[in-house]
Design an enzyme around this catalytic site. Structure first.
Site, PDB file in Angstrom:
ATOM      1  N   PHE A   1       0.807  -1.238   0.000  1.00 43.07           N
ATOM      2  CA  PHE A   1       0.000   0.000   0.000  1.00 43.07           C
ATOM      3  C   PHE A   1       0.833   1.279   0.000  1.00 43.07           C
ATOM      4  O   PHE A   1       2.033   1.231   0.096  1.00 43.07           O
ATOM      5  CB  PHE A   1      -1.118  -0.021   1.033  1.00 43.07           C
ATOM      6  CG  PHE A   1      -0.800  -0.117   2.506  1.00 43.07           C
ATOM      7  CD1 PHE A   1       0.470   0.057   3.010  1.00 43.07           C
ATOM      8  CD2 PHE A   1      -1.838  -0.378   3.399  1.00 43.07           C
ATOM      9  CE1 PHE A   1       0.708  -0.023   4.369  1.00 43.07           C
ATOM     10  CE2 PHE A   1      -1.610  -0.457   4.766  1.00 43.07           C
ATOM     11  CZ  PHE A   1      -0.334  -0.279   5.244  1.00 43.07           C
ATOM     12  N   GLU A   2       0.147   2.373  -0.234  1.00 40.82           N
ATOM     13  CA  GLU A   2       0.776   3.685  -0.445  1.00 40.82           C
ATOM     14  C   GLU A   2       1.744   3.616  -1.629  1.00 40.82           C
ATOM     15  O   GLU A   2       2.830   4.182  -1.609  1.00 40.82           O
ATOM     16  CB  GLU A   2       1.485   4.174   0.831  1.00 40.82           C
ATOM     17  CG  GLU A   2       0.624   4.017   2.063  1.00 40.82           C
ATOM     18  CD  GLU A   2       0.299   5.298   2.799  1.00 40.82           C
ATOM     19  OE1 GLU A   2       0.974   6.311   2.599  1.00 40.82           O
ATOM     20  OE2 GLU A   2      -0.680   5.286   3.567  1.00 40.82           O
ATOM     21  N   GLY A   3       1.308   2.931  -2.670  1.00 44.29           N
ATOM     22  CA  GLY A   3       2.150   2.717  -3.844  1.00 44.29           C
ATOM     23  C   GLY A   3       2.978   1.473  -3.629  1.00 44.29           C
ATOM     24  O   GLY A   3       3.695   1.382  -2.632  1.00 44.29           O
TER      25      GLY A   3
END
Lengths: 589, 257
Positions: free
Chosen positions: A398-400
């Site tokens: 997550f978060e890229g």
């Protein structure tokens, strides 16, 4: 701004110890805050982790309210709006300790980070007045809604639409947002939708007609956090709920992700230290062949590596905190600071991605070895390390994803080079010219010699990138095989440099002898390991980009740049392990 | 009601104890906390202040690092701090501690003195009581509940197999037992405010004391870590014979019978 302190500038200029912030420089307030957070989370949330994992109704919300009462939700919110206007170091120390509450850390991070910060940095003064006091107290919980079933990494491919109604008062939102953390209980949703094909950020409230939710996702880990779809059917959102500028939602989305990634890294280094403590405790109690596990070299070597990696990542996170704090501290967060905030948060996009990648991978390494140290018991759910292993995995996603974050590194560097913001190509050319002189052995020893190695590593990085840019030309930006190699080199340089500069700075500080010894040994062990990785990737990139005589010339240059004194890695590992096992925790915690 | 709370900074309960080259307990790099029983006292002081008004002053004796403990108390809500710190106070016994604290407390106007029941590091439970004696005020130990009205307090304390309720005129000393309250966490705002609260670090000379007059009545000769637990031994054979052997060993080797 001086080149060494510009985003990505570390690759092109020498950075001095004075220019990096280190955790040893935290002030008494930060340390009090860190202790308080650890105490609060361990005592109030720790005993309820099992119930939290089962998503017991209302529990996460209750902990959020308690955290809010203590002020932990308002660190980055201006004082005038119910927050505490704290610096970025406060964010990091709290972020490190909250993972002692397992999945609670995810709810906490989603709320205080990507949920709340779009309003803090990009909201209008009215939006701030309206929402921030509640978000600071925990009375209201926030969620960030970017991902969709069809668009994850390709965030700009979002299909959710927002159409202005005839009266011009409301946007009508339609679409589905996927994997939304806190969706089960959040009140405020920062939703990204397209207006005439352009991404725009809206504040959507839970009770607006047309907002509904999917069932809880069944996840591999972080089971105690709520993850659901947010479904928007003809949701009428007032025009004044646009955050940032109409059609420029990507500015909000991506810049908030920069801070989010930095905060994620803080949580990850804290989590890695917890995994280390957990494994150390187990190894000090479990006996095989009549002695405890922590007496075996095979196990002690693992502790040395985990602690060293923790040190590298911690040095990176605090250094980045220093940069982020400097660039954010003059923002007037009570007013409309959209333009300035966008610029400020973008400056260290590269460093934020590096933080995220490094810290999440260090954490994965720590929990993986943590399980290994537990042997078969590590596979049994009764042991906390089993949960940590599962909980860790999301951090690389997550978060890229770490792939997207890696690609952002050379991508952003090249873009800044093209815009003339970073003299990257010139620096690469200089390296080729200077190659005659760089191979000369230096008289430096210890940390100074290590810093020489970092200098050469930068040159190697630039040389490889220069060859790739020169020989692959326009093809380079689409050649992810090569770009990933370049990203890895930059990552290792940033980590090595942060580790060495910190170790140098610490030698003159009022800390214990063991502390000085640890940072020196860990920096050496960590840098040599990093240099091995860097060398391998440099070679791969160079071999992919050059051929024939030119390849031989470049490889000869590379040999000069990778020449380094031999060190006794096993001896270093032994020394580090001695300190770690003796202290029974990350030794400089 | 003005309250003085005496606190001690101790090792974290999870700290690993090691001896330095001089055979003394090594505090280098060890995490220090407020003695947990003293935390109950701080919390109670703050609660009473919130109820009845007045000021809470925290007093401690210790090295430079003890300032951290006082700051934490200030962050929780105490108003002032006094730390008596002096190189000559490195090794003190309960008598010295009480003599010094009495001097420090004398200069403060107080109605109630609070302290923890016992220090978790050396297991000492004397200082608060000695201090009360020195100041000439009554003391009640191991208290579970306090009610105050400014003139007197009603305290409930633990006794063997039950509790006892006492009424004590003020000023008085009360020591806190676990169960008195749940200490609060210092809030972020509290931490920020704490640094603006007064914390005086005073030496023996500042208190008008002379190190020469304060030689401890008790001196620690040596400190040793507990011996590592040895593995057990299994006696095998016929029950009669084994029982005899066991008794023999308990008497001659273990020397417990």
């Amino acid at each position: 701004m001086e080149l060494a302190l510009k985003g990505g500038g570390f690759l092109l200029a020498d950075v001095t110890p004075e220019q990096v912030f280190t955790p040893e420089e935290l002030n008494e307030d930060h340390l009090q805050l860190k202790r308080m957070t650890a105490n609060f989370v361990e005592k109030e949330i720790g005993p309820h982790i099992e119930a939290l994992e089962e998503q017991q109704e209302g529990l996460a919300r209750k902990f959020m309210a308690q955290a809010g009462e203590l002020g932990l939700l308002g660190l980055e919110i201006p004082e005038e709006m119910g927050g505490l206007s704290m610096d970025k170091y406060a964010t990091v120390v709290v972020g490190e300790e909250v993972p002692r509450g397992a999945s609670f850390a995810v709810s906490f991070a989603a709320h205080t980070g990507i949920g709340t910060l779009p309003i803090v940095y990009f909201g209008t003064p009215e939006q701030k007045e309206k929402y921030l006091p509640g978000l600071a107290s925990g009375e209201k919980i926030a969620a960030y809604c970017l991902t969709e079933p069809g668009s994850g990494s390709d965030a700009l491919g979002a299909k959710t639409t927002a159409v202005l109604n005839e009266e011009g008062t409301h946007y009508i939102l339609n679409g589905t947002k996927q994997f939304i953390t806190n969706a089960g209980f959040a009140d405020v949703f920062l939703v990204y939708a397209k207006v005439d094909g352009k991404l725009t950020n809206f504040i959507v409230e839970r009770d607006m007609p047309g907002v509904s939710f999917g069932p809880e996702e069944k996840k591999m880990g972080i089971k105690g956090s709520s993850t659901r779809e947010v479904i928007l059917e003809d949701v009428a959102v007032p025009v004044e709920n646009i955050v940032g500028e109409l059609g420029r939602g990507h500015v909000v989305a991506f810049n908030i992700l920069n801070v989010g990634r930095f905060k994620l890294a803080a949580a990850a280094i804290g989590s890695a230290q917890i995994a280390l403590e957990t494994a150390l405790k187990y190894a000090s109690e479990r006996k095989q062949f009549g002695v405890t596990l922590d007496t075996f070299g095979a196990i002690r070597a693992k502790f040395a590596e985990i602690a060293t990696q923790c040190y590298m990542a911690e040095s990176v996170v605090y250094r980045t905190a220093g940069l982020m704090d400097e660039v954010c501290k003059d923002l007037d967060l009570t007013g409309d600071c959209r333009k300035e905030a966008g610029k400020a948060l973008e400056e260290y996009a590269i460093e934020c991605s590096l933080n995220k990648v490094l810290a999440s991978e260090v954490l994965d390494f720590a929990v993986d070895e943590g399980v290994q140290i537990h042997g078969g018991y590590g596979f049994i759910s009764e042991y906390p390390i089993e949960r940590m292993y599962r909980d860790s995995r999301i951090n690389r996603l997550f978060e890229g994803t770490n792939e997207i974050n890696r690609l952002l590194v050379p991508g952003t560097l090249l873009k800044r080079a093209m815009n003339g913001e970073l003299p990257l190509l010139q620096a690469a050319q200089n390296v080729s010219k200077d190659l005659m002189s760089v191979g000369l052995p230096s008289d430096n020893e210890g940390l100074e010699a290590l810093l020489d190695m970092v200098g050469k590593a930068k040159k190697l990085c630039l040389m490889a990138a220069g060859i790739a840019a020169q020989n692959l030309g326009m093809e380079l930006k689409d050649n992810q095989y090569v770009l990933m190699g370049m990203a890895e080199m930059v990552l290792q340089v940033y980590a090595m440099e942060s580790a060495v500069l910190r170790a140098m700075k610490v030698q003159d500080m009022d800390v214990t002898d063991d502390h000085k010894l640890f940072v020196e040994k860990a920096a050496t062990l960590g840098c040599y390991t990093a240099m091995n990785i860097l060398e391998q990737h440099a070679k791969e990139v160079i071999c992919a980009a050059a051929e024939g005589d030119s390849l031989s010339t470049v490889l000869a240059g590379m040999r000069k740049l990778t020449r380094r004194p031999n060190v006794d890695m096993i001896g270093l590992r032994k020394d580090v392990a001695d300190l770690v096992v003796e202290k029974g925790k990350y030794p400089i915690r | 009601m003005n309250i003085v709370v005496c606190i001690k900074q101790t090792f974290d309960t999870e700290a690993k104890i090691a001896l330095d080259s001089q055979g003394k307990i090594d505090s280098q790099g060890v995490n220090l906390i407020i003695n947990p029983y003293d935390e109950f006292a701080i919390e109670e002081g703050i609660r009473l202040k919130e109820q009845l008004g007045g000021e809470v002053t925290v007093v401690s004796l210790g090295g430079e690092r003890a300032q951290e403990a006082i700051r934490t108390a200030l962050a929780m809500g105490a108003d002032k701090g006094i730390l008596v710190s002096d190189p000559s106070l490195e090794e003190v016994d309960e008598w010295v501690a009480a003599e010094v604290l009495a001097k420090a407390v004398e200069g403060i106007s107080y109605d109630l003195l609070l302290a923890g029941r016992i220090a978790i590091d050396d297991g000492s439970a004397q200082v608060a009581v000695r201090l009360a004696e020195k100041l000439g005020v009554p003391s009640v130990s191991s208290v579970l509940k306090i009610e105050a009205d400014g003139e007197k307090i009603t305290a409930v304390r633990e006794i063997d197999g039950g509790t006892e309720t006492l009424e004590i005129p003020l000023p008085a000393m009360v020591t806190a037992q676990k169960g008195l309250n749940e200490p609060r966490y210092p809030s972020v705002a509290g931490i920020m405010k704490a640094k603006r609260k007064p914390l005086n670090v005073v030496s023996l000379a500042d208190l008008g004391l002379n190190a020469g007059d304060l030689s401890p009545k008790m001196v620690v000769d040596s400190t040793a870590l507990p011996e590592a637990r040895k593995g057990g031994r299994k006696l095998e054979g016929e029950p009669d014979q084994v029982a005899k052997e066991l008794v023999q060993l308990l008497r001659d080797e273990a020397k417990v019978i």
